[in-house]
Motif scaffolding. Structure first.
Motif, PDB file in Angstrom:
ATOM      1  N   CYS A   1      -0.435  11.295  -5.125  1.00  0.00           N
ATOM      2  CA  CYS A   1       0.860  10.769  -4.693  1.00  0.00           C
ATOM      3  C   CYS A   1       1.648  11.863  -3.964  1.00  0.00           C
ATOM      4  O   CYS A   1       1.642  13.023  -4.373  1.00  0.00           O
ATOM      5  N   GLU A   2       2.376  11.479  -2.939  1.00  0.00           N
ATOM      6  CA  GLU A   2       3.175  12.449  -2.174  1.00  0.00           C
ATOM      7  C   GLU A   2       4.309  13.043  -3.001  1.00  0.00           C
ATOM      8  O   GLU A   2       4.852  14.085  -2.659  1.00  0.00           O
ATOM      9  N   HIS A   3       4.662  12.387  -4.101  1.00  0.00           N
ATOM     10  CA  HIS A   3       5.752  12.873  -4.947  1.00  0.00           C
ATOM     11  C   HIS A   3       5.260  13.760  -6.093  1.00  0.00           C
ATOM     12  O   HIS A   3       6.060  14.206  -6.909  1.00  0.00           O
ATOM     13  N   TYR A   4       3.966  14.009  -6.128  1.00  0.00           N
ATOM     14  CA  TYR A   4       3.393  14.895  -7.144  1.00  0.00           C
ATOM     15  C   TYR A   4       3.535  16.329  -6.654  1.00  0.00           C
ATOM     16  O   TYR A   4       3.167  16.651  -5.529  1.00  0.00           O
ATOM     17  N   ASP A   5       4.074  17.193  -7.507  1.00  0.00           N
ATOM     18  CA  ASP A   5       4.252  18.590  -7.123  1.00  0.00           C
ATOM     19  C   ASP A   5       4.059  19.486  -8.345  1.00  0.00           C
ATOM     20  O   ASP A   5       4.877  19.453  -9.275  1.00  0.00           O
ATOM     21  N   ASN A   6       2.985  20.241  -8.316  1.00  0.00           N
ATOM     22  CA  ASN A   6       2.740  21.254  -9.339  1.00  0.00           C
ATOM     23  C   ASN A   6       2.834  20.698 -10.764  1.00  0.00           C
ATOM     24  O   ASN A   6       3.514  21.248 -11.623  1.00  0.00           O
ATOM     25  N   GLY A   7       2.166  19.548 -10.990  1.00  0.00           N
ATOM     26  CA  GLY A   7       2.118  18.957 -12.330  1.00  0.00           C
ATOM     27  C   GLY A   7       3.307  18.105 -12.702  1.00  0.00           C
ATOM     28  O   GLY A   7       3.410  17.642 -13.832  1.00  0.00           O
ATOM     29  N   LYS A   8       4.221  17.866 -11.751  1.00  0.00           N
ATOM     30  CA  LYS A   8       5.412  17.065 -12.043  1.00  0.00           C
ATOM     31  C   LYS A   8       5.632  16.023 -10.948  1.00  0.00           C
ATOM     32  O   LYS A   8       5.218  16.201  -9.819  1.00  0.00           O
TER      33      LYS A   8
ATOM     34  N   ASP B   1       0.827  -1.206   0.000  1.00  0.00           N
ATOM     35  CA  ASP B   1       0.000   0.000   0.000  1.00  0.00           C
ATOM     36  C   ASP B   1       0.862   1.257   0.000  1.00  0.00           C
ATOM     37  O   ASP B   1       0.427   2.312  -0.420  1.00  0.00           O
ATOM     38  N   SER B   2       2.116   1.143   0.466  1.00  0.00           N
ATOM     39  CA  SER B   2       2.997   2.305   0.513  1.00  0.00           C
ATOM     40  C   SER B   2       3.740   2.517  -0.803  1.00  0.00           C
ATOM     41  O   SER B   2       4.498   3.466  -0.940  1.00  0.00           O
ATOM     42  N   SER B   3       3.529   1.631  -1.778  1.00  0.00           N
ATOM     43  CA  SER B   3       4.194   1.765  -3.072  1.00  0.00           C
ATOM     44  C   SER B   3       3.707   3.007  -3.793  1.00  0.00           C
ATOM     45  O   SER B   3       2.594   3.488  -3.570  1.00  0.00           O
ATOM     46  N   LEU B   4       4.532   3.508  -4.694  1.00  0.00           N
ATOM     47  CA  LEU B   4       4.117   4.613  -5.548  1.00  0.00           C
ATOM     48  C   LEU B   4       3.002   4.137  -6.475  1.00  0.00           C
ATOM     49  O   LEU B   4       2.986   2.976  -6.884  1.00  0.00           O
ATOM     50  N   ASN B   5       2.100   5.043  -6.830  1.00  0.00           N
ATOM     51  CA  ASN B   5       1.011   4.674  -7.736  1.00  0.00           C
ATOM     52  C   ASN B   5       1.550   4.096  -9.034  1.00  0.00           C
ATOM     53  O   ASN B   5       1.004   3.131  -9.567  1.00  0.00           O
ATOM     54  N   CYS B   6       2.640   4.662  -9.554  1.00  0.00           N
ATOM     55  CA  CYS B   6       3.208   4.157 -10.813  1.00  0.00           C
ATOM     56  C   CYS B   6       3.782   2.749 -10.621  1.00  0.00           C
ATOM     57  O   CYS B   6       3.702   1.921 -11.522  1.00  0.00           O
ATOM     58  N   SER B   7       4.332   2.451  -9.452  1.00  0.00           N
ATOM     59  CA  SER B   7       4.840   1.107  -9.172  1.00  0.00           C
ATOM     60  C   SER B   7       3.698   0.104  -9.067  1.00  0.00           C
ATOM     61  O   SER B   7       3.807  -1.031  -9.543  1.00  0.00           O
TER      62      SER B   7
ATOM     63  N   ILE C   1       3.552  11.585 -15.529  1.00  0.00           N
ATOM     64  CA  ILE C   1       2.323  11.876 -14.791  1.00  0.00           C
ATOM     65  C   ILE C   1       1.136  11.206 -15.485  1.00  0.00           C
ATOM     66  O   ILE C   1       0.998  11.272 -16.696  1.00  0.00           O
ATOM     67  N   SER C   2       0.302  10.563 -14.687  1.00  0.00           N
ATOM     68  CA  SER C   2      -0.922   9.938 -15.199  1.00  0.00           C
ATOM     69  C   SER C   2      -2.063  10.274 -14.253  1.00  0.00           C
ATOM     70  O   SER C   2      -1.958  10.051 -13.050  1.00  0.00           O
ATOM     71  N   ASN C   3      -3.117  10.789 -14.803  1.00  0.00           N
ATOM     72  CA  ASN C   3      -4.291  11.061 -13.975  1.00  0.00           C
ATOM     73  C   ASN C   3      -5.340   9.977 -14.115  1.00  0.00           C
ATOM     74  O   ASN C   3      -6.508  10.186 -13.804  1.00  0.00           O
TER      75      ASN C   3
ATOM     76  N   LYS D   1     -10.914   7.379  -7.592  1.00  0.00           N
ATOM     77  CA  LYS D   1      -9.783   8.231  -7.970  1.00  0.00           C
ATOM     78  C   LYS D   1      -8.438   7.656  -7.533  1.00  0.00           C
ATOM     79  O   LYS D   1      -7.397   8.164  -7.940  1.00  0.00           O
ATOM     80  N   ALA D   2      -8.450   6.622  -6.706  1.00  0.00           N
ATOM     81  CA  ALA D   2      -7.195   6.042  -6.225  1.00  0.00           C
ATOM     82  C   ALA D   2      -6.316   5.662  -7.401  1.00  0.00           C
ATOM     83  O   ALA D   2      -6.776   5.044  -8.357  1.00  0.00           O
ATOM     84  N   GLY D   3      -5.052   6.053  -7.344  1.00  0.00           N
ATOM     85  CA  GLY D   3      -4.099   5.749  -8.395  1.00  0.00           C
ATOM     86  C   GLY D   3      -3.697   6.951  -9.216  1.00  0.00           C
ATOM     87  O   GLY D   3      -2.696   6.919  -9.919  1.00  0.00           O
ATOM     88  N   GLU D   4      -4.476   8.019  -9.137  1.00  0.00           N
ATOM     89  CA  GLU D   4      -4.114   9.233  -9.872  1.00  0.00           C
ATOM     90  C   GLU D   4      -2.840   9.816  -9.272  1.00  0.00           C
ATOM     91  O   GLU D   4      -2.674   9.846  -8.050  1.00  0.00           O
ATOM     92  N   CYS D   5      -1.971  10.317 -10.119  1.00  0.00           N
ATOM     93  CA  CYS D   5      -0.707  10.897  -9.642  1.00  0.00           C
ATOM     94  C   CYS D   5      -0.939  12.071  -8.685  1.00  0.00           C
ATOM     95  O   CYS D   5      -0.126  12.301  -7.787  1.00  0.00           O
TER      96      CYS D   5
END
Length: 171
Positions: free
Chosen positions: A87-94, A47-53, A101-103, A80-84
């Motif tokens: 993710c905690e690593h999502y910042d201002n579109g990056k 569950d702690s994995s990145l959405n992309c992982s 990035i995947s929404n 909506k679960a899985g949208e970038c």
């Protein structure tokens, strides 16, 4: 390409757990002839994995599957679960990790991949209801595969419809 022997079940695991559990009940029982090997037994993402992982893990399971089953319920389209953006690593579109990035939610991702792979995988859309209502189905898959109900009405009550599910899955 991997040897496709599994069945991949996609669903809103919170809202439609009863339908997922029913699929496993039919599969695990000696009374019923529905039989499948669940692709989710292959690999697990934390569950702690990145959405992309997690999406990479989902893709590996789907690549080993001969049947894609989407269970559609009342909340399927709104997941909506899985949208970038979540993710905690999502910042201002990056992505701070450098990933694309995947929404797409996990469900949208699964449906789009299944449709892309439709020549190699059977598509089955099961409605956790007594009617097929494609307005509840994700747009990516609503015009593909076999759509059927998981329930039937009798005397004003809902009952699981094993025969409809078994027929849709081709068993």
């Amino acid at each position: 390409m991997a040897n496709r022997t599994r069945t991949y079940i996609a669903a809103d695991w919170d809202g439609d757990k009863n339908a997922i559990d029913q699929m496993h009940t039919w599969n695990d029982s000696n009374k019923w002839s529905l039989s499948f090997t669940d692709a989710h037994d292959l690999t697990q993402a934390r569950d702690s994995s990145l959405n992309c992982s997690i999406k990479e893990s989902l893709a590996a399971r789907m690549d080993a599957s001969k049947t894609f089953v989407l269970i559609v319920g009342n909340g399927t389209r709104s997941r909506k679960a899985g949208e970038c953006t979540y993710c905690e690593h999502y910042d201002n579109g990056k992505c701070k990790k450098g990933h694309t990035i995947s929404n797409d939610s996990f469900l949208e991702y699964e449906c789009k991949k299944a449709v892309r792979d439709r020549n190699d995988i059977k598509l089955v859309v099961l409605y956790n209801a007594a009617t097929v209502d494609k307005r509840k189905c994700p747009d990516a898959i609503k015009n593909y595969g076999t759509h059927t109900v998981m329930q039937k009405m009798k005397d004003g009550k809902h009952y699981w419809d094993y025969e409809s599910v078994k027929t849709a899955m081709g068993q």
